[in-house]
Design an enzyme around this catalytic site. Structure first.
Site, PDB file in Angstrom:
ATOM      1  N   THR A 127      -2.165   3.848  -8.097  1.00 55.12           N
ATOM      2  CA  THR A 127      -2.603   5.446  -7.681  1.00 55.12           C
ATOM      3  C   THR A 127      -1.777   6.131  -8.473  1.00 55.12           C
ATOM      4  OG1 THR A 127      -1.484   6.547  -6.327  1.00 55.12           O
ATOM      5  CG2 THR A 127      -0.283   5.179  -6.107  1.00 55.12           C
ATOM      6  N   ASP A 128      -2.548   6.892  -8.650  1.00 57.74           N
ATOM      7  CA  ASP A 128      -1.850   8.356 -10.089  1.00 57.74           C
ATOM      8  C   ASP A 128      -0.701   8.430  -9.608  1.00 57.74           C
ATOM      9  OD1 ASP A 128      -3.129   9.599  -7.819  1.00 57.74           O
ATOM     10  OD2 ASP A 128      -3.553  11.436  -8.937  1.00 57.74           O
ATOM     11  N   GLU A 129      -0.228   8.187  -8.223  1.00 59.87           N
ATOM     12  CA  GLU A 129       0.733   8.827  -7.596  1.00 59.87           C
ATOM     13  C   GLU A 129       2.477   7.870  -8.917  1.00 59.87           C
ATOM     14  OE1 GLU A 129       2.039   9.541  -3.423  1.00 59.87           O
ATOM     15  OE2 GLU A 129      -0.103   9.942  -3.005  1.00 59.87           O
ATOM     16  N   TYR A 155       6.317   5.595  -1.860  1.00 57.00           N
ATOM     17  CA  TYR A 155       5.517   4.534  -1.869  1.00 57.00           C
ATOM     18  C   TYR A 155       5.135   4.267  -3.637  1.00 57.00           C
ATOM     19  CZ  TYR A 155       0.552   4.907  -2.234  1.00 57.00           C
ATOM     20  OH  TYR A 155      -0.609   4.628  -2.642  1.00 57.00           O
ATOM     21  N   LYS A 159       3.683   1.111  -6.063  1.00 56.27           N
ATOM     22  CA  LYS A 159       3.018   0.667  -6.739  1.00 56.27           C
ATOM     23  C   LYS A 159       3.039   0.911  -8.051  1.00 56.27           C
ATOM     24  CE  LYS A 159      -0.349   0.895  -4.840  1.00 56.27           C
ATOM     25  NZ  LYS A 159      -1.339  -0.454  -4.643  1.00 56.27           N
TER      26      LYS A 159
HETATM   27  P1  NAD Z   1      -4.931   1.595   4.162  1.00 54.70           P
HETATM   28  O1  NAD Z   1      -3.612   1.440   4.868  1.00 54.70           O
HETATM   29  O2  NAD Z   1      -6.365   2.009   4.506  1.00 54.70           O
HETATM   30  O3  NAD Z   1      -5.455  -0.325   4.512  1.00 54.70           O
HETATM   31  C1  NAD Z   1      -4.091  -0.983   3.236  1.00 54.70           C
HETATM   32  C2  NAD Z   1      -4.891  -2.194   4.314  1.00 54.70           C
HETATM   33  O4  NAD Z   1      -3.887  -3.297   3.836  1.00 54.70           O
HETATM   34  C3  NAD Z   1      -5.011  -2.424   6.064  1.00 54.70           C
HETATM   35  O5  NAD Z   1      -6.046  -2.787   6.610  1.00 54.70           O
HETATM   36  C4  NAD Z   1      -3.692  -3.168   6.476  1.00 54.70           C
HETATM   37  O6  NAD Z   1      -3.602  -4.176   7.201  1.00 54.70           O
HETATM   38  C5  NAD Z   1      -3.757  -4.211   4.803  1.00 54.70           C
HETATM   39  N1  NAD Z   1      -2.250  -4.722   4.740  1.00 54.70           N
HETATM   40  C6  NAD Z   1      -1.087  -3.879   4.957  1.00 54.70           C
HETATM   41  N2  NAD Z   1       0.268  -4.481   4.425  1.00 54.70           N
HETATM   42  C7  NAD Z   1      -0.718  -5.894   4.190  1.00 54.70           C
HETATM   43  C8  NAD Z   1      -0.046  -7.519   4.225  1.00 54.70           C
HETATM   44  N3  NAD Z   1       1.481  -7.717   3.897  1.00 54.70           N
HETATM   45  N4  NAD Z   1      -0.592  -8.525   3.870  1.00 54.70           N
HETATM   46  C9  NAD Z   1      -2.237  -8.205   3.985  1.00 54.70           C
HETATM   47  N5  NAD Z   1      -2.794  -6.846   4.367  1.00 54.70           N
HETATM   48  C10 NAD Z   1      -1.967  -5.758   4.469  1.00 54.70           C
HETATM   49  O7  NAD Z   1      -4.568   1.296   2.116  1.00 54.70           O
HETATM   50  P2  NAD Z   1      -5.994   2.747   1.562  1.00 54.70           P
HETATM   51  O8  NAD Z   1      -6.278   4.277   1.722  1.00 54.70           O
HETATM   52  O9  NAD Z   1      -7.535   1.756   2.142  1.00 54.70           O
HETATM   53  O10 NAD Z   1      -5.255   2.952   0.627  1.00 54.70           O
HETATM   54  C11 NAD Z   1      -6.355   0.815  -0.300  1.00 54.70           C
HETATM   55  C12 NAD Z   1      -5.433   0.640  -1.699  1.00 54.70           C
HETATM   56  O11 NAD Z   1      -5.423   1.636  -2.794  1.00 54.70           O
HETATM   57  C13 NAD Z   1      -4.238   0.377  -1.659  1.00 54.70           C
HETATM   58  O12 NAD Z   1      -3.313  -0.320  -2.864  1.00 54.70           O
HETATM   59  C14 NAD Z   1      -3.144   2.050  -2.444  1.00 54.70           C
HETATM   60  O13 NAD Z   1      -2.294   2.062  -2.666  1.00 54.70           O
HETATM   61  C15 NAD Z   1      -4.659   2.035  -2.915  1.00 54.70           C
HETATM   62  N6  NAD Z   1      -4.868   4.292  -3.365  1.00 54.70           N
HETATM   63  C16 NAD Z   1      -5.033   4.129  -2.162  1.00 54.70           C
HETATM   64  C17 NAD Z   1      -5.711   6.022  -2.556  1.00 54.70           C
HETATM   65  C18 NAD Z   1      -5.842   6.939  -1.025  1.00 54.70           C
HETATM   66  O14 NAD Z   1      -6.276   8.186  -1.114  1.00 54.70           O
HETATM   67  N7  NAD Z   1      -6.524   6.287   0.314  1.00 54.70           N
HETATM   68  C19 NAD Z   1      -5.811   6.271  -3.720  1.00 54.70           C
HETATM   69  C20 NAD Z   1      -4.756   5.691  -4.587  1.00 54.70           C
HETATM   70  C21 NAD Z   1      -5.117   4.192  -4.213  1.00 54.70           C
HETATM   71  P1  TYD Z   2      -1.444  12.597   2.553  1.00 51.60           P
HETATM   72  O1  TYD Z   2      -3.060  11.959   2.484  1.00 51.60           O
HETATM   73  O2  TYD Z   2      -0.246  11.729   3.249  1.00 51.60           O
HETATM   74  O3  TYD Z   2      -1.850  11.935   0.797  1.00 51.60           O
HETATM   75  P2  TYD Z   2      -0.949  12.178  -0.399  1.00 51.60           P
HETATM   76  O4  TYD Z   2       0.570  12.612  -0.372  1.00 51.60           O
HETATM   77  O5  TYD Z   2      -0.652   9.946  -1.513  1.00 51.60           O
HETATM   78  O6  TYD Z   2      -1.342  12.493  -1.572  1.00 51.60           O
HETATM   79  O7  TYD Z   2      -1.140  14.169   2.062  1.00 51.60           O
HETATM   80  C1  TYD Z   2      -2.154  15.231   0.956  1.00 51.60           C
HETATM   81  C2  TYD Z   2      -1.787  16.198   0.648  1.00 51.60           C
HETATM   82  O8  TYD Z   2      -1.626  17.028   2.125  1.00 51.60           O
HETATM   83  C3  TYD Z   2       0.461  16.068   1.169  1.00 51.60           C
HETATM   84  O9  TYD Z   2       0.016  17.110  -0.599  1.00 51.60           O
HETATM   85  C4  TYD Z   2       0.709  16.451   1.977  1.00 51.60           C
HETATM   86  C5  TYD Z   2      -0.077  17.310   2.437  1.00 51.60           C
HETATM   87  N1  TYD Z   2      -0.130  17.219   4.092  1.00 51.60           N
HETATM   88  C6  TYD Z   2      -0.084  18.068   5.114  1.00 51.60           C
HETATM   89  O10 TYD Z   2       0.246  19.233   4.482  1.00 51.60           O
HETATM   90  N2  TYD Z   2      -0.187  17.798   6.844  1.00 51.60           N
HETATM   91  C7  TYD Z   2      -0.033  16.352   6.856  1.00 51.60           C
HETATM   92  O11 TYD Z   2      -0.068  16.452   8.375  1.00 51.60           O
HETATM   93  C8  TYD Z   2      -0.122  15.604   5.834  1.00 51.60           C
HETATM   94  C9  TYD Z   2      -0.389  13.710   6.621  1.00 51.60           C
HETATM   95  C10 TYD Z   2      -0.227  15.824   4.641  1.00 51.60           C
END
Ligand code: NAD
Ligand code: TYD
Length: 344
Positions: A127-129, A155, A159
């Site tokens: 992640t970019d975070e 988090y 990562k």
């Molecule tokens: P998500 O929370 O929707 O899904 C995570 C999945 O992993 C779930 O199906 C969960 O059951 C499974 N999981 C959790 N713990 C586990 C374990 N111990 N063993 C096996 N499976 C397990 O997450 P997402 O949004 O799909 O993110 C996927 C990946 O991408 C993550 O690594 C996240 O850090 C990264 N990522 C997400 C975003 C975003 O915007 N959502 C952005 C950048 C990077």
């Molecule tokens: P989120 O979807 O949790 O992603 P991330 O924190 O990983 O970027 O949140 C996106 C942005 O939205 C973040 O600045 C927090 C804000 N946010 C709210 O304002 N209200 C909400 O209920 C949630 C879940 C997030």
């Protein structure tokens, strides 16, 4: 060429979208999903994949070394893509421990299995975070792969640790590792604890839309299919030992997103409720994707104006899926998380 690919976390948001992309774009590949089915998964997300003979599902935890090694022994994967993670910042503030266990130690188990059984690639989805945040008044600044790691939340720290461990396994053991770091994704199958699906769900149900602080924090939104195409490009054209930033050049303040959703659904802005801010809330994320664009020829193709409309329509048409996610423990989570913010 036929490949066997293990996708961890494939019952979650991005992992499931990646599985559907591979089943469509690489129909000769065998896709093995490993997922522990935590609260963030919905097994019905994989209903269509399960009908495909090239797809197999294992309910397993990536922290379980014996279970993971057994799957490697049976499936002999060529490629492993590690999406499995605890992924919600707010939950990491409540309970950091599980983030360290799954995101760091789980990644270690997956890489140890890759070392033991031999793979041509281990890809870590990052992640970019990990770069921390950028100031709101410096729109000229972006995250590049050279930006120092400077995390804010448990988090992002977990990562970053996983990324560094993956790169250490490349350097120390010669494991063929790549890492991608992506900005905020949106699209179908995202669990409604994250901004966009939470706001869509609440707006559809005429519930208040809880905006943290003043809603001025900026995120760089990328359509999930573009992210998945970026990961495929890294697998096929990326160099091992390298990190690739994947971003959409699509920055928006949270309040803009919330207002777009309300407008699209024909709901009033009076549903917006400003609530207590997130602790340590990162101000702005913005990725410079030049390296991926130049080295991989990858470019995001979905414009936000189209992607957000498709996304809203998808949730409207999949309210049964949404109900499956928001029944049960979600109610307790929502009350715990948002009652506290409102009463602060
Ligand atoms: P998500 O929370 O929707 O899904 C995570 C999945 O992993 C779930 O199906 C969960 O059951 C499974 N999981 C959790 N713990 C586990 C374990 N111990 N063993 C096996 N499976 C397990 O997450 P997402 O949004 O799909 O993110 C996927 C990946 O991408 C993550 O690594 C996240 O850090 C990264 N990522 C997400 C975003 C975003 O915007 N959502 C952005 C950048 C990077
Ligand atoms: P989120 O979807 O949790 O992603 P991330 O924190 O990983 O970027 O949140 C996106 C942005 O939205 C973040 O600045 C927090 C804000 N946010 C709210 O304002 N209200 C909400 O209920 C949630 C879940 C997030």
């Amino acid at each position: 060429m036929k490949k066997t690919v293990i996708v961890t976390g494939g019952a979650g948001f991005i992992g499931s979208n990646f599985i559907y992309l591979l089943l469509e774009e690489r129909p000769e590949w065998k896709i093995i999903c490993i997922d522990a089915l935590t609260y963030a998964a919905n097994i019905h997300t994989l209903n269509k994949a399960i009908e495909n003979p090239n797809f197999k599902f294992y309910k397993e935890d990536i922290r379980n070394r014996d279970g993971i090694f057994k799957i490697f022994e049976i499936e002999k994967p060529d490629i492993v893509v590690n999406f499995a993670a605890e992924s919600h910042v707010d939950r990491s503030i409540e309970n950091p421990g599980i983030f360290l266990e799954t995101n760091i130690l789980g990644t270690q188990v997956m890489m140890d299995a890759c070392r033991k059984y031999g793979v041509e690639r281990f890809h870590q989805v990052g992640t970019d975070e990990v770069y921390g945040d950028l100031p709101l008044d410096r729109p000229d600044l972006f995250f590049t792969e050279e930006t120092p790691i400077h995390t804010s939340s448990p988090y992002s720290t977990s990562k970053a640790s996983a990324d560094l461990l993956a790169l250490a396994y490349y350097r120390t053991y010669g494991l063929p590792v790549t890492v991608s770091r992506c900005s905020n994704n949106y699209g179908p199958y995202q669990f409604p604890e994250k901004l966009i699906p939470l706001m869509i769900n609440n707006a559809i149900k005429d519930k208040t839309l809880p905006v943290y602080g003043q809603g001025l924090n900026v995120r760089d939104w990328l359509y999930v299919k573009d992210h998945c195409l970026g990961i495929l490009a890294v697998l096929e054209r990326g160099k091992t030992g390298e990190v690739y930033n994947l971003g959409g050049h699509n920055e928006k303040a949270n309040i803009e997103i919330v207002k777009i959703i309300l407008k699209e659904l024909g709901k009033p802005e009076s549903l917006i409720s400003y609530v207590a801010d997130r602790k340590g809330h990162d101000l702005r994320y913005a990725i410079d994707p030049a390296k991926a664009e130049m080295e991989l020829g990858w470019h995001p193709t979905t414009m936000f104006t189209d992607g957000i409309k498709q996304t809203i329509r998808w949730y409207q048409n999949n309210m049964v899926w949404m109900e499956e996610c928001t029944s049960g423990d979600y109610v307790n989570y929502y009350e715990r998380m948002y009652e506290r913010r409102i009463n602060q």
